[in-house]
Design a protein around this motif. Structure first.
Motif, PDB file in Angstrom:
ATOM      1  N   LYS A 185       0.863  -1.180   0.000  1.00 19.51           N
ATOM      2  CA  LYS A 185       0.000   0.000   0.000  1.00 19.51           C
ATOM      3  C   LYS A 185       0.894   1.222   0.000  1.00 19.51           C
ATOM      4  O   LYS A 185       1.833   1.291   0.775  1.00 19.51           O
ATOM      5  N   SER A 186       0.621   2.181  -0.870  1.00 24.68           N
ATOM      6  CA  SER A 186       1.419   3.400  -0.867  1.00 24.68           C
ATOM      7  C   SER A 186       0.598   4.567  -1.384  1.00 24.68           C
ATOM      8  O   SER A 186      -0.203   4.417  -2.300  1.00 24.68           O
ATOM      9  N   SER A 187       0.774   5.721  -0.752  1.00 28.63           N
ATOM     10  CA  SER A 187       0.203   6.970  -1.260  1.00 28.63           C
ATOM     11  C   SER A 187       1.316   7.980  -1.373  1.00 28.63           C
ATOM     12  O   SER A 187       1.197   9.103  -0.938  1.00 28.63           O
ATOM     13  N   SER A 188       2.399   7.555  -1.985  1.00 27.66           N
ATOM     14  CA  SER A 188       3.591   8.391  -2.044  1.00 27.66           C
ATOM     15  C   SER A 188       3.904   8.761  -3.481  1.00 27.66           C
ATOM     16  O   SER A 188       4.400   7.955  -4.256  1.00 27.66           O
ATOM     17  N   GLY A 189       3.568   9.993  -3.851  1.00 26.57           N
ATOM     18  CA  GLY A 189       3.870  10.458  -5.211  1.00 26.57           C
ATOM     19  C   GLY A 189       2.835  10.002  -6.221  1.00 26.57           C
ATOM     20  O   GLY A 189       1.939   9.225  -5.898  1.00 26.57           O
TER      21      GLY A 189
ATOM     22  N   ASN B 147      -5.960  11.910  -1.908  1.00 24.00           N
ATOM     23  CA  ASN B 147      -4.852  11.357  -1.124  1.00 24.00           C
ATOM     24  C   ASN B 147      -4.767   9.844  -1.169  1.00 24.00           C
ATOM     25  O   ASN B 147      -3.971   9.250  -0.457  1.00 24.00           O
ATOM     26  N   ASN B 148      -5.580   9.211  -1.994  1.00 27.42           N
ATOM     27  CA  ASN B 148      -5.669   7.756  -1.979  1.00 27.42           C
ATOM     28  C   ASN B 148      -5.714   7.255  -0.541  1.00 27.42           C
ATOM     29  O   ASN B 148      -4.926   6.403  -0.124  1.00 27.42           O
ATOM     30  N   ALA B 149      -6.649   7.822   0.190  1.00 29.47           N
ATOM     31  CA  ALA B 149      -6.784   7.479   1.606  1.00 29.47           C
ATOM     32  C   ALA B 149      -7.199   6.028   1.761  1.00 29.47           C
ATOM     33  O   ALA B 149      -7.804   5.429   0.877  1.00 29.47           O
ATOM     34  N   SER B 150      -6.861   5.463   2.906  1.00 30.70           N
ATOM     35  CA  SER B 150      -7.434   4.160   3.223  1.00 30.70           C
ATOM     36  C   SER B 150      -7.569   4.080   4.721  1.00 30.70           C
ATOM     37  O   SER B 150      -7.667   5.108   5.380  1.00 30.70           O
ATOM     38  N   LEU B 418       7.239   6.146   2.299  1.00 26.19           N
ATOM     39  CA  LEU B 418       7.042   7.264   3.222  1.00 26.19           C
ATOM     40  C   LEU B 418       5.605   7.377   3.674  1.00 26.19           C
ATOM     41  O   LEU B 418       5.321   7.819   4.771  1.00 26.19           O
ATOM     42  N   SER B 419       4.686   7.020   2.762  1.00 23.94           N
ATOM     43  CA  SER B 419       3.284   7.144   3.112  1.00 23.94           C
ATOM     44  C   SER B 419       2.457   6.012   2.534  1.00 23.94           C
ATOM     45  O   SER B 419       2.436   5.779   1.338  1.00 23.94           O
ATOM     46  N   ALA B 420       1.760   5.319   3.419  1.00 19.44           N
ATOM     47  CA  ALA B 420       0.883   4.241   2.988  1.00 19.44           C
ATOM     48  C   ALA B 420      -0.505   4.765   2.643  1.00 19.44           C
ATOM     49  O   ALA B 420      -1.177   4.226   1.775  1.00 19.44           O
ATOM     50  N   GLU B 421      -0.924   5.847   3.329  1.00 17.36           N
ATOM     51  CA  GLU B 421      -2.309   6.282   3.147  1.00 17.36           C
ATOM     52  C   GLU B 421      -2.569   7.751   3.437  1.00 17.36           C
ATOM     53  O   GLU B 421      -3.642   8.251   3.132  1.00 17.36           O
ATOM     54  N   HIS B 422      -1.607   8.467   4.001  1.00 17.50           N
ATOM     55  CA  HIS B 422      -1.836   9.879   4.314  1.00 17.50           C
ATOM     56  C   HIS B 422      -1.367  10.815   3.212  1.00 17.50           C
ATOM     57  O   HIS B 422      -1.742  11.978   3.200  1.00 17.50           O
ATOM     58  N   GLY B 423      -0.548  10.309   2.301  1.00 18.20           N
ATOM     59  CA  GLY B 423      -0.001  11.165   1.243  1.00 18.20           C
ATOM     60  C   GLY B 423       1.246  11.909   1.703  1.00 18.20           C
ATOM     61  O   GLY B 423       1.570  11.949   2.898  1.00 18.20           O
ATOM     62  N   LEU B 424       1.964  12.496   0.742  1.00 17.76           N
ATOM     63  CA  LEU B 424       3.206  13.218   1.059  1.00 17.76           C
ATOM     64  C   LEU B 424       2.941  14.653   1.480  1.00 17.76           C
ATOM     65  O   LEU B 424       3.604  15.179   2.368  1.00 17.76           O
TER      66      LEU B 424
END
Lengths: 480, 480
Positions: A185-189, B147-150, B418-424
């Protein structure tokens, strides 16, 4: 303009004499895939490493030589046909399974590994890469990623895009980049990984792939309801989905398909206007039994005349193989000895499956065309097969016109897509604006980010221009 | 450079006086989100339609005014903080649920609809949009997509990206485009939908969203094993995933979190070094029971001291709410009255969860820092909470340095994200090259395709430049 000799010499320098050919018999073999299109490349090369691919892409970008990456050539929309000539990069030598990591639950592979072979190795460890396309026995994982291929088990387990965690990609100019990784799972970039999946070789060449692997279900039940009316089968499909049951496969086979299978194979399917192959799988026997029971109940409610049920693994495999080989048997649709067929790959919103199928069928009748209907009906993916003799211009033109009429119904009336799993390639590129309108301009601009000189698989998806839909292409950009 | 007066007059022309503000109290309210960052916009506007958004984006692109789309402002990485000033577009008035279509199994919504409200409506019909972020009660669907939140249920049901079928997006310059549609599966063209998901408002403004909805599971069981050692909980997690069980939630809560919850709420959790909240759900009671039984067995094998199990829906909701509110309670980590906290949102490959957690914990100890560990442990998503007082420069600097050290371990040693779900957002933008290296250049070029003048949410993801990580930003580009 390079001469064929110059191309040949360069490629030998990079990959060695044994892995380059400009022999006309070889070039003819590499001029086609599973679509009805032919176009000769100038040369074919089989790189063995990312470095060789990078060297070729650096040179090709400078010299403006079209590059067509090729897996097993099972693409149905002409994604491996070098319509502008140039060099076909046959990725078959980069076929290593580099790592299967059960702790991280990933497999790291090269693009040329064959789907079934990867699953054989994974299977020994109790795992699977599930999409299961019709070409499973031959297609490569790299090709599946290029086309976001899917198949029988995408309904429950997702298409290829849902299983790709990371990629190594060589870009025109020779730069090697990595996207994603081993995390789930990633929301990076910006998500470049999912952008590359389905890019049909038009952005770069994959040289390493990280796949999320799935524990192999331990129990399986196959329910085959026989319906008097196609309509009943479609209604059962919608109802099963509405109840929240998620079969691992839900395949439609219509009467024409039944007839073809029964005429070709020893195995005889029961007769009706439609069958469903509904597979339920899971990690607990009770769960599978319970879901199969619910499926059976719904099929009975919807009027199934007869229901076959089996939990025997070998028997399920046999029956699913029948479904798998169906596409290959469609050439029997006409009495003539035509090796090629024409399969549409639409998807419609699932609620409109019954109405859309009815209308498409009526359209075929009004054109006096025998049309087989089958497909992964649970997710709205409908395959339509008609037989076209590509050597007869008249037949070809009528076939293209018929395909356009079907596409108009699917896209304009039902909000459907031109391709659920086969990709647009060159055969559907002429229809691209029908579905995407001028959004195609943004796709073209994104292509330019990665491939400013337009060397990568020119023609596919209409990303450079909208190519005419031909049978035999005459590449003119480089020597052939 | 426009004066604030010119900006104000233009916005009033478009959205009307009631929906524009340049009042300093309003601007201060819109200067922050749930991150520890503050930056004042020049104005805030609340558009009501795609046409209003388009008019604003046409003007903003011409005049080079930064635009920051904002949902509920629950973003934890500063995605709604206007670090370059400009206009905040508060999307709260575009909050209609336009359609829930059970046949196609989609919901068509505007971006400002609140997650829990959408689920309340879907729930009445037996459906759900499952990701379930911690901010479920307040966050908007548009923000989740940006943010492609999850959240808790992403393990089984996927992150936001897995549920978005189509988008309407207004681009800088005012062009309105549509991507995807109502079909579940497509391999047609480059996948722009999945590119927009997670783009943090840096490419365009969503004005309509088509979501795939999921039948609501009818049965649910919650297993809470209590472990003496954190290690045992992590091993149980890995083993459950290895056996092919797919819980709908698998949450880790460490001893610090237990202590905080027990000190704040009436509800008392059992004491141990770690708890897991393992939820199994499904459409058949037997299936859920069977999976819960397997989960219990594994937890016992791994040494769980005590196991709580309940199938009571209200009780499960209560307990899951405890988990949900945890992040909000972390400010209690220090005795001081600090309203803000600092939560990391890493993910690591699942096989390295035990080792990575051990190392991150040791790092905290060596920095003399109290650090709470919790998160969606089943998919490798680890949240780390430490308390930082943003008003003390020294504390802030030490916190940033500590975060960088953690990030280096996660990315360099474990190949994590760096981010799984909160975004950069802006808070992790300074670390972007640590994870993406020069691949960021391709993300920047893609941004340019949609936003050539860089007006959309400048600062996020380091797509324009790598911004300094500040607490209070001083926008200089337009009048504030």
């Amino acid at each position: 303009m390079l001469s064929r000799e110059e191309i040949y010499r360069f490629l030998i320098d990079v990959v060695g004499e044994d892995d380059v050919s400009i022999d006309v018999a070889d070039l003819f073999a590499y001029s086609m895939d599973a679509s009805m299109r032919i176009s000769m490349p100038a040369a074919v090369a089989r790189p063995e490493s990312r470095e060789e691919v990078a060297e070729i892409l650096k040179w090709a970008d400078e010299k403006r030589v079209p590059i067509v990456p090729r897996g097993a050539g099972t693409s149905l929309s002409g994604q491996a046909v070098p319509v502008k000539g140039g060099v076909v990069l046959d990725m078959c030598k980069m076929d290593r399974i580099k790592e299967i990591d059960l702790e991280d639950r990933v497999a790291v592979v090269e693009p040329g590994v064959i789907y079934d072979e990867l699953n054989r190795e994974l299977g020994k460890l109790g795992y699977v890469f599930p999409p299961d396309p019709g070409s499973a026995i031959a297609c490569t994982v790299g090709g599946m990623i290029a086309n976001n291929a899917s198949g029988i088990r995408a309904l429950k387990y997702g298409a290829t895009v849902d299983h790709v965690l990371g990629l190594e990609v060589v870009l025109p100019g020779g730069k090697i980049i990595r996207t994603g990784g081993r995390v789930w799972k990633s929301s990076s970039g910006l998500n470049l990984t999912k952008l590359f999946v389905g890019s049909e070789g038009a952005l770069g060449v994959f040289t390493e792939i990280i796949l999320k692997i799935t524990p192999k279900p331990r129990y399986c039940g196959l329910t085959i309801p026989v319906f008097q009316k196609l309509e009943q089968a479609l209604e059962a499909t919608v109802e099963i989905m509405r109840r929240g049951i998620l079969p691992s496969a839900m395949e439609l086979i219509d009467d024409i398909c039944i007839m073809i299978i029964n005429s070709v194979l020893e195995e005889k399917l029961p007769i009706g206007e439609a069958l469903l192959f509904i597979e339920n799988d899971g990690y607990s026997e009770r769960t599978v039994k319970e879901e199969s029971r619910m499926v059976k109940e719904i099929c009975e409610e919807k009027g199934a005349r007869k229901i076959i049920y089996t939990t025997d693994t070998d028997r399920i495999e046999e029956l699913m193989r029948l479904r798998h080989t169906l596409a290959n048997m469609l050439s029997k649709l006409r009495g003539e000895n035509i090796p090629l067929n024409n399969i549409q790959d639409f998807a419609v919103p699932i609620g409109s499956i019954p109405e859309a199928v009815r209308e498409l069928k009526a359209m075929a009748q009004s054109h006096g065309r025998l049309m087989a209907i089958f497909g992964h009906i649970g997710d709205g993916n409908i395959h339509l097969g008609t037989a076209i003799n590509p050597w007869k211009e008249e037949d070809r033109k009528a076939g293209a016109e018929f395909a356009r009429r079907l596409a108009e119904i699917v896209v304009k009336k039902y909000g459907g897509t031109l391709s659920a799993e086969h990709g647009l390639g060159v055969t559907k590129a002429s229809l691209v604006e029908l579905e995407h309108g001028d959004t195609i301009e943004y796709m073209r601009a994104i292509k330019k980010v990665f491939d400013p000189h337009g060397i990568m698989n020119p023609g596919v998806m209409g990303l450079l221009e909208v190519p005419r839909d031909e049978f035999v292409y005459m590449p003119t950009r480089v020597a052939v």
